[in-house]
Design an enzyme around this catalytic site. Structure first.
Site, PDB file in Angstrom:
ATOM      1  N   VAL A  87       0.835  -1.203   0.000  1.00  0.00           N
ATOM      2  CA  VAL A  87       0.000   0.000   0.000  1.00  0.00           C
ATOM      3  C   VAL A  87       0.868   1.251   0.000  1.00  0.00           C
ATOM      4  CG1 VAL A  87      -1.747   1.306   1.266  1.00  0.00           C
ATOM      5  CG2 VAL A  87      -1.929  -1.183   1.112  1.00  0.00           C
ATOM      6  N   CYS A  88       1.909   1.244   0.808  1.00  0.00           N
ATOM      7  CA  CYS A  88       2.810   2.400   0.890  1.00  0.00           C
ATOM      8  C   CYS A  88       3.478   2.678  -0.449  1.00  0.00           C
ATOM      9  CB  CYS A  88       3.884   2.167   1.950  1.00  0.00           C
ATOM     10  SG  CYS A  88       3.241   1.830   3.589  1.00  0.00           S
TER      11      CYS A  88
END
Length: 212
Positions: A44-45
Site C-alpha cells: 500500500v505504501c
C-alpha cells in the site's frame, strides 16, 4: 500530549533521502504535508508514494511541500525508491524522512500501540506557512489514503484563508461555498462577494466559489 488542530507543528531535525532535514526550515513559506507510512517495501505504501510523485504539479500549484516518514533507515528508503519508481512509473521527488529512533513518530503521535507497537499508522498533517497544524487525518495500515481528499482539504483551507468562505459537505473544486458566519456587514459582503450570494438562513449563505 497529542497534537491538535491549531497547534504549532513541532520542529525537528532528522536524516532523510535529501540529507539532514530541519522541518521548519524546509517548510519555509510554503504549506506542507507530513505523512507517515508503516514500513518500506510494503504494497500500500508503495502505491501511495508513487501517487505522491505523480501529483507533484498539483502540490506545487498549491504551494505545498510533501514529506513522508517511517521508522526505516535512510539506506532502506533509497533502496525502496528504486522499487517505487519501477512499479509505479514515477520518479520519487520528495523527501522520505528516516525515523529509526522514533523521535518524530512519537513527537507526532504516529505510533498507536493498540494497532502496532513498532510501526507508524497512516497519519497526515496539513501545515500552513505559519507552521500551524490545520488538519489531521489518520488511516489504518490496511487503507491507502485518498489523495483526491488530501488535495480537496488543501483547497478548502486555502479558500478559507484567502476568501473568508467555508466548504459544505461533499464540496468539490468549483462548487458553491458557504460565507463564514463572522461576516455580517452588508458593505463588506458586497465587496468580498461581487458575484452575490443566496441567503437560505441568516447563518447559511451560499456563494459561487470566489476564485473561479
Amino acid at each position: 500530549m497529542s497534537l491538535r488542530i491549531g497547534d504549532i507543528t513541532p520542529d525537528f531535525t532528522q536524516e532523510s533521502t535529501i540529507g539532514s532535514l530541519n522541518f521548519h526550515e524546509w517548510i519555509g513559506n510554503s504549506w506542507a504535508i507530513l505523512y507517515s507510512h508503516p514500513a518500506d517495501f510494503t504494497p500500500v505504501c508503495t502505491t501511495e508514494l508513487g501517487l505522491t510523485s505523480k501529483l507533484d504539479d498539483e502540490f506545487k500549484k498549491r504551494n505545498v511541500k510533501v514529506a513522508a516518514l517511517s521508522v526505516d533507515g535512510v539506506a532502506s528508503h533509497h533502496d525502496w525508491i528504486n522499487d517505487i519508481n519501477e512499479t509505479q512509473g514515477c520518479e520519487v521527488n520528495f523527501p522520505i524522512i528516516a525515523d529509526a529512533d522514533r523521535k518524530v513518530s512519537e513527537l507526532y503521535n504516529m505510533i498507536h500501540s493498540n494497532a502496532s507497537e513498532t510501526l507508524t499508522v497512516r497519519s497526515v498533517y496539513f501545515i500552513d506557512p505559519n507552521k500551524k497544524i490545520r488538519a489531521i487525518i489518520t488511516y489504518p495500515a490496511s487503507t491507502g489514503r485518498n489523495f483526491n481528499e488530501i488535495l480537496r482539504v488543501i483547497d478548502s483551507l486555502q479558500l478559507t484563508d484567502n476568501y473568508s468562505v467555508a466548504t459544505p459537505a461533499n464540496w468539490q473544486d468549483g462548487d458553491d461555498c458557504v460565507i463564514v458566519p463572522s461576516l455580517k456587514d452588508p458593505q463588506v459582503l458586497k465587496e468580498k462577494f461581487p458575484k452575490g450570494y443566496k441567503e437560505l438562513k441568516p447563518y447559511l449563505r451560499m456563494t459561487p466559489q470566489p476564485n473561479k
